[in-house]
Scaffold this motif. Structure first.
Motif, PDB file in Angstrom:
ATOM      1  N   GLU A 191      14.794 -59.486 -12.993  1.00 13.98           N
ATOM      2  CA  GLU A 191      13.962 -59.589 -14.185  1.00 13.98           C
ATOM      3  C   GLU A 191      14.676 -58.960 -15.381  1.00 13.98           C
ATOM      4  O   GLU A 191      15.489 -58.054 -15.233  1.00 13.98           O
ATOM      5  N   SER A 192      14.297 -59.436 -16.567  1.00 11.97           N
ATOM      6  CA  SER A 192      14.773 -58.854 -17.813  1.00 11.97           C
ATOM      7  C   SER A 192      13.755 -59.135 -18.902  1.00 11.97           C
ATOM      8  O   SER A 192      12.842 -59.968 -18.718  1.00 11.97           O
ATOM      9  N   GLY A 193      13.900 -58.443 -20.031  1.00  8.79           N
ATOM     10  CA  GLY A 193      13.073 -58.720 -21.186  1.00  8.79           C
ATOM     11  C   GLY A 193      11.984 -57.711 -21.476  1.00  8.79           C
ATOM     12  O   GLY A 193      11.274 -57.833 -22.480  1.00  8.79           O
ATOM     13  N   GLY A 194      11.831 -56.718 -20.599  1.00  9.70           N
ATOM     14  CA  GLY A 194      10.826 -55.702 -20.863  1.00  9.70           C
ATOM     15  C   GLY A 194      11.224 -54.799 -22.015  1.00  9.70           C
ATOM     16  O   GLY A 194      12.338 -54.892 -22.553  1.00  9.70           O
ATOM     17  N   GLY A 195      10.300 -53.930 -22.401  1.00 13.12           N
ATOM     18  CA  GLY A 195      10.596 -53.000 -23.487  1.00 13.12           C
ATOM     19  C   GLY A 195       9.339 -52.367 -24.029  1.00 13.12           C
ATOM     20  O   GLY A 195       8.263 -52.456 -23.434  1.00 13.12           O
ATOM     21  N   LEU A 196       9.501 -51.730 -25.182  1.00 12.09           N
ATOM     22  CA  LEU A 196       8.406 -51.060 -25.874  1.00 12.09           C
ATOM     23  C   LEU A 196       7.990 -51.923 -27.060  1.00 12.09           C
ATOM     24  O   LEU A 196       8.837 -52.341 -27.862  1.00 12.09           O
ATOM     25  N   VAL A 197       6.691 -52.170 -27.172  1.00 10.42           N
ATOM     26  CA  VAL A 197       6.183 -53.004 -28.251  1.00 10.42           C
ATOM     27  C   VAL A 197       4.847 -52.444 -28.707  1.00 10.42           C
ATOM     28  O   VAL A 197       4.120 -51.816 -27.923  1.00 10.42           O
ATOM     29  N   GLN A 198       4.516 -52.669 -29.966  1.00 13.19           N
ATOM     30  CA  GLN A 198       3.215 -52.240 -30.476  1.00 13.19           C
ATOM     31  C   GLN A 198       2.132 -53.216 -30.055  1.00 13.19           C
ATOM     32  O   GLN A 198       2.398 -54.402 -29.811  1.00 13.19           O
TER      33      GLN A 198
ATOM     34  N   LEU B  12       6.368 -60.179 -26.078  1.00 17.38           N
ATOM     35  CA  LEU B  12       7.601 -60.046 -25.297  1.00 17.38           C
ATOM     36  C   LEU B  12       7.744 -61.282 -24.429  1.00 17.38           C
ATOM     37  O   LEU B  12       6.737 -61.906 -24.057  1.00 17.38           O
ATOM     38  N   ARG B  13       8.980 -61.591 -24.092  1.00 18.96           N
ATOM     39  CA  ARG B  13       9.244 -62.690 -23.158  1.00 18.96           C
ATOM     40  C   ARG B  13      10.067 -62.159 -22.000  1.00 18.96           C
ATOM     41  O   ARG B  13      11.194 -61.693 -22.197  1.00 18.96           O
ATOM     42  N   LEU B  14       9.504 -62.225 -20.814  1.00 20.72           N
ATOM     43  CA  LEU B  14      10.200 -61.795 -19.611  1.00 20.72           C
ATOM     44  C   LEU B  14      10.888 -62.991 -18.961  1.00 20.72           C
ATOM     45  O   LEU B  14      10.383 -64.114 -19.018  1.00 20.72           O
ATOM     46  N   SER B  15      12.023 -62.717 -18.337  1.00 21.26           N
ATOM     47  CA  SER B  15      12.747 -63.735 -17.586  1.00 21.26           C
ATOM     48  C   SER B  15      13.025 -63.216 -16.188  1.00 21.26           C
ATOM     49  O   SER B  15      13.190 -62.006 -15.984  1.00 21.26           O
TER      50      SER B  15
ATOM     51  N   THR C 103      10.595 -54.913 -14.320  1.00 20.24           N
ATOM     52  CA  THR C 103      10.995 -54.524 -15.670  1.00 20.24           C
ATOM     53  C   THR C 103       9.801 -53.858 -16.348  1.00 20.24           C
ATOM     54  O   THR C 103       8.671 -54.336 -16.236  1.00 20.24           O
ATOM     55  N   GLN C 104      10.061 -52.760 -17.027  1.00 20.27           N
ATOM     56  CA  GLN C 104       8.985 -51.963 -17.632  1.00 20.27           C
ATOM     57  C   GLN C 104       8.531 -52.588 -18.954  1.00 20.27           C
ATOM     58  O   GLN C 104       9.360 -52.905 -19.813  1.00 20.27           O
ATOM     59  N   VAL C 105       7.230 -52.726 -19.093  1.00 27.43           N
ATOM     60  CA  VAL C 105       6.618 -53.141 -20.353  1.00 27.43           C
ATOM     61  C   VAL C 105       5.685 -52.017 -20.802  1.00 27.43           C
ATOM     62  O   VAL C 105       4.795 -51.613 -20.052  1.00 27.43           O
ATOM     63  N   THR C 106       5.899 -51.526 -22.001  1.00 24.78           N
ATOM     64  CA  THR C 106       5.074 -50.464 -22.553  1.00 24.78           C
ATOM     65  C   THR C 106       4.524 -50.928 -23.889  1.00 24.78           C
ATOM     66  O   THR C 106       5.282 -51.315 -24.781  1.00 24.78           O
ATOM     67  N   VAL C 107       3.196 -50.893 -24.010  1.00 17.50           N
ATOM     68  CA  VAL C 107       2.528 -51.315 -25.238  1.00 17.50           C
ATOM     69  C   VAL C 107       1.873 -50.099 -25.867  1.00 17.50           C
ATOM     70  O   VAL C 107       0.992 -49.481 -25.267  1.00 17.50           O
ATOM     71  N   SER C 108       2.285 -49.781 -27.064  1.00 18.87           N
ATOM     72  CA  SER C 108       1.729 -48.616 -27.754  1.00 18.87           C
ATOM     73  C   SER C 108       0.579 -49.039 -28.657  1.00 18.87           C
ATOM     74  O   SER C 108       0.567 -50.138 -29.209  1.00 18.87           O
ATOM     75  N   SER C 109      -0.368 -48.123 -28.804  1.00 18.20           N
ATOM     76  CA  SER C 109      -1.562 -48.433 -29.626  1.00 18.20           C
ATOM     77  C   SER C 109      -1.349 -48.047 -31.085  1.00 18.20           C
ATOM     78  O   SER C 109      -0.377 -47.420 -31.446  1.00 18.20           O
TER      79      SER C 109
END
Length: 124
Positions: free
Chosen positions: A6-13, A18-21, A118-124
């Protein structure tokens, strides 16, 4: 051991995308139902979305329906997860999985192969 990456994770507001593959270079891709699951700390691994092997029919968990889209490219042996309107509750490790001629797309116990996540983190 079959490898899924997997790839494409990350930190987003919150509200972002995001697009994971997930690529599976050694897999006879077109005979596998491909699924995305996620696991948050202290919680069970839960079904997110799947694309079936025979007709590429897509299925979604109610919590992501209308926001996430799963797609697959059999020639590239890749499955994608487009995630829009992300919410803090979507924060988790996202894992892709492959189930040979799978029918019970929602059942994590039925899947044969898993990626590392893959880690996905969504901040508020």
């Amino acid at each position: 051991q079959m490898q899924l990456v997997e790839s494409g994770g990350g930190l987003v507001q919150a509200g972002g995308s995001l697009r994971l593959s997930c690529v599976a270079p050694g897999l006879t891709f077109n005979v596998y139902t491909m699924g995305w699951f996620r696991q948050a700390p202290g919680k069970e691994r839960e079904f997110v979305a799947a694309s079936t092997w025979s007709t590429s029919t897509t299925y979604y968990a109610n919590s992501v329906k209308g926001r996430f889209t799963i797609s697959r490219d059999n020639a590239k042996r890749t499955v994608y997860l487009q995630m829009n309107s992300l919410e803090p509750e979507d924060t988790a490790v996202y894992l892709c999985a492959a189930d040979y001629k799978g029918i019970r797309y929602y059942s994590k116990d039925d899947y044969d192969y898993w990626g590392q996540g893959t880690q996905v983190t969504v901040s508020s």
